[in-house]
Design a protein around this motif. Structure first.
Motif, PDB file in Angstrom:
ATOM      1  N   ARG A 116      14.907  21.969  -3.402  1.00 45.50           N
ATOM      2  CA  ARG A 116      14.110  20.477  -2.760  1.00 45.50           C
ATOM      3  C   ARG A 116      14.351  19.668  -3.931  1.00 45.50           C
ATOM      4  O   ARG A 116      14.252  19.946  -4.964  1.00 45.50           O
ATOM      5  N   LEU A 117      14.346  18.413  -3.496  1.00 45.83           N
ATOM      6  CA  LEU A 117      14.127  17.293  -4.463  1.00 45.83           C
ATOM      7  C   LEU A 117      12.690  17.415  -4.686  1.00 45.83           C
ATOM      8  O   LEU A 117      11.429  17.395  -4.241  1.00 45.83           O
ATOM      9  N   LEU A 118      12.441  17.301  -6.183  1.00 50.06           N
ATOM     10  CA  LEU A 118      11.152  17.286  -7.156  1.00 50.06           C
ATOM     11  C   LEU A 118      10.637  16.021  -7.111  1.00 50.06           C
ATOM     12  O   LEU A 118      10.629  15.402  -8.359  1.00 50.06           O
ATOM     13  N   LEU A 119      10.544  15.410  -6.189  1.00 47.30           N
ATOM     14  CA  LEU A 119       9.711  13.857  -6.085  1.00 47.30           C
ATOM     15  C   LEU A 119       8.505  13.933  -4.704  1.00 47.30           C
ATOM     16  O   LEU A 119       9.135  14.485  -3.808  1.00 47.30           O
ATOM     17  N   HIS A 120       7.662  13.773  -5.235  1.00 44.84           N
ATOM     18  CA  HIS A 120       6.454  13.835  -4.250  1.00 44.84           C
ATOM     19  C   HIS A 120       5.470  12.627  -4.304  1.00 44.84           C
ATOM     20  O   HIS A 120       5.170  12.134  -5.544  1.00 44.84           O
ATOM     21  N   ALA A 121       5.351  11.716  -3.243  1.00 43.03           N
ATOM     22  CA  ALA A 121       4.354  10.535  -3.250  1.00 43.03           C
ATOM     23  C   ALA A 121       2.896  11.317  -3.096  1.00 43.03           C
ATOM     24  O   ALA A 121       2.508  11.503  -2.160  1.00 43.03           O
ATOM     25  N   TRP A 122       2.450  11.273  -4.240  1.00 42.07           N
ATOM     26  CA  TRP A 122       1.402  12.276  -4.714  1.00 42.07           C
ATOM     27  C   TRP A 122      -0.185  11.267  -4.226  1.00 42.07           C
ATOM     28  O   TRP A 122      -0.941  11.882  -3.602  1.00 42.07           O
ATOM     29  N   ARG A 123      -0.204   9.874  -4.784  1.00 41.01           N
ATOM     30  CA  ARG A 123      -1.279   9.423  -4.385  1.00 41.01           C
ATOM     31  C   ARG A 123      -1.144   8.128  -3.813  1.00 41.01           C
ATOM     32  O   ARG A 123      -0.022   7.352  -4.342  1.00 41.01           O
ATOM     33  N   LEU A 124      -2.058   7.591  -3.100  1.00 34.96           N
ATOM     34  CA  LEU A 124      -1.875   6.124  -2.438  1.00 34.96           C
ATOM     35  C   LEU A 124      -3.105   5.528  -1.997  1.00 34.96           C
ATOM     36  O   LEU A 124      -4.127   6.031  -1.704  1.00 34.96           O
ATOM     37  N   GLU A 125      -3.466   4.293  -2.838  1.00 30.15           N
ATOM     38  CA  GLU A 125      -4.563   3.684  -2.489  1.00 30.15           C
ATOM     39  C   GLU A 125      -4.260   2.218  -1.658  1.00 30.15           C
ATOM     40  O   GLU A 125      -3.293   1.387  -2.316  1.00 30.15           O
ATOM     41  N   VAL A 126      -5.277   1.935  -0.978  1.00 32.98           N
ATOM     42  CA  VAL A 126      -4.930   0.798   0.001  1.00 32.98           C
ATOM     43  C   VAL A 126      -6.293   0.223   0.565  1.00 32.98           C
ATOM     44  O   VAL A 126      -7.340   0.848   0.415  1.00 32.98           O
ATOM     45  N   VAL A 127      -6.463  -0.861   0.896  1.00 36.59           N
ATOM     46  CA  VAL A 127      -7.492  -1.525   1.460  1.00 36.59           C
ATOM     47  C   VAL A 127      -7.475  -1.184   3.054  1.00 36.59           C
ATOM     48  O   VAL A 127      -6.588  -1.525   3.553  1.00 36.59           O
ATOM     49  N   HIS A 128      -8.515  -0.572   3.752  1.00 33.09           N
ATOM     50  CA  HIS A 128      -8.472  -0.407   5.025  1.00 33.09           C
ATOM     51  C   HIS A 128      -8.315  -1.728   5.747  1.00 33.09           C
ATOM     52  O   HIS A 128      -9.269  -2.504   5.714  1.00 33.09           O
ATOM     53  N   PRO A 129      -7.391  -1.858   6.413  1.00 30.45           N
ATOM     54  CA  PRO A 129      -7.175  -3.119   7.313  1.00 30.45           C
ATOM     55  C   PRO A 129      -8.145  -3.577   8.227  1.00 30.45           C
ATOM     56  O   PRO A 129      -8.563  -4.859   8.460  1.00 30.45           O
ATOM     57  N   ALA A 130      -9.188  -2.725   8.860  1.00 35.61           N
ATOM     58  CA  ALA A 130     -10.098  -2.903   9.549  1.00 35.61           C
ATOM     59  C   ALA A 130     -11.387  -3.206   9.046  1.00 35.61           C
ATOM     60  O   ALA A 130     -12.168  -4.177   9.455  1.00 35.61           O
ATOM     61  N   THR A 131     -11.662  -2.435   8.210  1.00 31.12           N
ATOM     62  CA  THR A 131     -12.890  -2.239   7.439  1.00 31.12           C
ATOM     63  C   THR A 131     -13.047  -2.765   6.137  1.00 31.12           C
ATOM     64  O   THR A 131     -14.032  -3.169   5.618  1.00 31.12           O
ATOM     65  N   GLN A 132     -11.917  -3.111   5.367  1.00 27.64           N
ATOM     66  CA  GLN A 132     -11.707  -3.597   3.947  1.00 27.64           C
ATOM     67  C   GLN A 132     -12.399  -2.761   3.122  1.00 27.64           C
ATOM     68  O   GLN A 132     -12.584  -3.139   1.957  1.00 27.64           O
ATOM     69  N   ALA A 133     -12.660  -1.622   3.373  1.00 26.47           N
ATOM     70  CA  ALA A 133     -13.056  -0.425   2.367  1.00 26.47           C
ATOM     71  C   ALA A 133     -11.839   0.217   1.721  1.00 26.47           C
ATOM     72  O   ALA A 133     -10.560   0.346   2.168  1.00 26.47           O
ATOM     73  N   PRO A 134     -12.029   0.355   0.286  1.00 27.92           N
ATOM     74  CA  PRO A 134     -11.027   0.953  -0.176  1.00 27.92           C
ATOM     75  C   PRO A 134     -10.794   2.477  -0.085  1.00 27.92           C
ATOM     76  O   PRO A 134     -11.687   3.260   0.245  1.00 27.92           O
ATOM     77  N   LEU A 135      -9.436   2.758   0.258  1.00 30.04           N
ATOM     78  CA  LEU A 135      -8.990   4.347   0.601  1.00 30.04           C
ATOM     79  C   LEU A 135      -8.172   4.617  -0.368  1.00 30.04           C
ATOM     80  O   LEU A 135      -7.251   3.893  -0.881  1.00 30.04           O
TER      81      LEU A 135
END
Length: 253
Positions: free
Chosen positions: A194-213
């Motif tokens: 397989r390709l050794l590329l992995h989307a490991w971590r992602l940070e986003v602001v919850h679009p409904a609650t505005q809480a950081p995820l």
């Protein structure tokens, strides 16, 4: 017809889903992937009721965190965050050679057709671990590989793969932009197909609650086996606020 394996859900609420996408699975039908019988969105519909909207793209060969909205409104808001570049993304990649301990690749890239006008593209990385394996190939008696944490600052087509091809630190397992000799080596000696590329971590602001995820996608068996073989099992960094995307880090303060 066999029932496809259930997907690993990293987050589920009434507004959005975060899923750990397996490698070699296309997200949905598109002209870029051709016609398959198995798509992530179709599998997800077996686990999650209602409408589903993929809000960003991962290549078929890439695994890791993928966000899916449960309404058009949430998809639009997540899309705005992506366009504003306030979503923090960290990938893990294994490359040939030993790049510098940290650096960036600022090199314009064309679109999905690989033709047309090139647009600005920026990728940053830091090196997490290195290894030298005693396997002869070509002119060299040993081969050098490195584990990187990669943070794309833009979202061009196959950006990480094409950028590391540009600087001759090709990703292992990349059959489109990599090196066939090194791909064969990891298949034959380490059983990695397989390709050794992995989307490991992602940070986003919850679009409904505005809480950081913050989501983290576990590595599959191929990754885990290679990390163990190369002595890299302890190389992955723990949660480090200083390394977060600036906008995502600010949301946690």
């Amino acid at each position: 017809m066999s029932v496809p394996a259930p997907l690993q859900l990293l987050h589920l609420d009434e507004h959005l889903v975060a899923v750990n996408k397996p490698h070699s699975l296309a997200v949905h039908r598109s002209r870029l992937v051709g016609e398959d019988e198995d798509y992530l969105i179709d599998r997800l519909r077996l686990q999650v009721d209602g409408r589903l909207h993929a809000v960003h793209r991962l290549d078929r060969a890439t695994s890791g965190v993928l966000l899916v909205a449960r309404s058009q409104e949430i998809a639009a808001e997540l899309g705005r965050q992506l366009m504003a570049r306030t979503v923090g993304k960290s990938y893990l990649a294994v490359v040939r050679g030993w790049p510098a301990e940290q650096g960036e690749i600022d090199y314009p890239l064309s679109g999905s057709s690989l033709r047309g006008e090139a647009k600005p593209a920026l990728t940053r990385w830091r090196r997490l671990a290195t290894v030298e394996v005693p396997i002869a190939s070509g002119r060299y008696a040993q081969q050098r590989y490195a584990l990187l944490e990669v943070q794309p600052q833009t979202g061009r087509y196959r950006q990480i793969r094409r950028h590391f091809h540009h600087v001759s630190h090709h990703l292992l397992g990349d059959t489109s932009h990599g090196r066939g000799d090194h791909n064969r080596l990891i298949r034959q000696h380490y059983g990695v197909h397989r390709l050794l590329l992995h989307a490991w971590r992602l940070e986003v602001v919850h679009p409904a609650t505005q809480a950081p995820l913050r989501f983290e996608a576990p590595l599959d068996d191929s990754w885990q086996r290679l990390l163990g073989t190369f002595g890299w099992s302890g190389a992955l960094p723990a949660d480090d606020v200083a390394l977060r995307h600036p906008a995502a880090a600010a949301a946690h303060e």
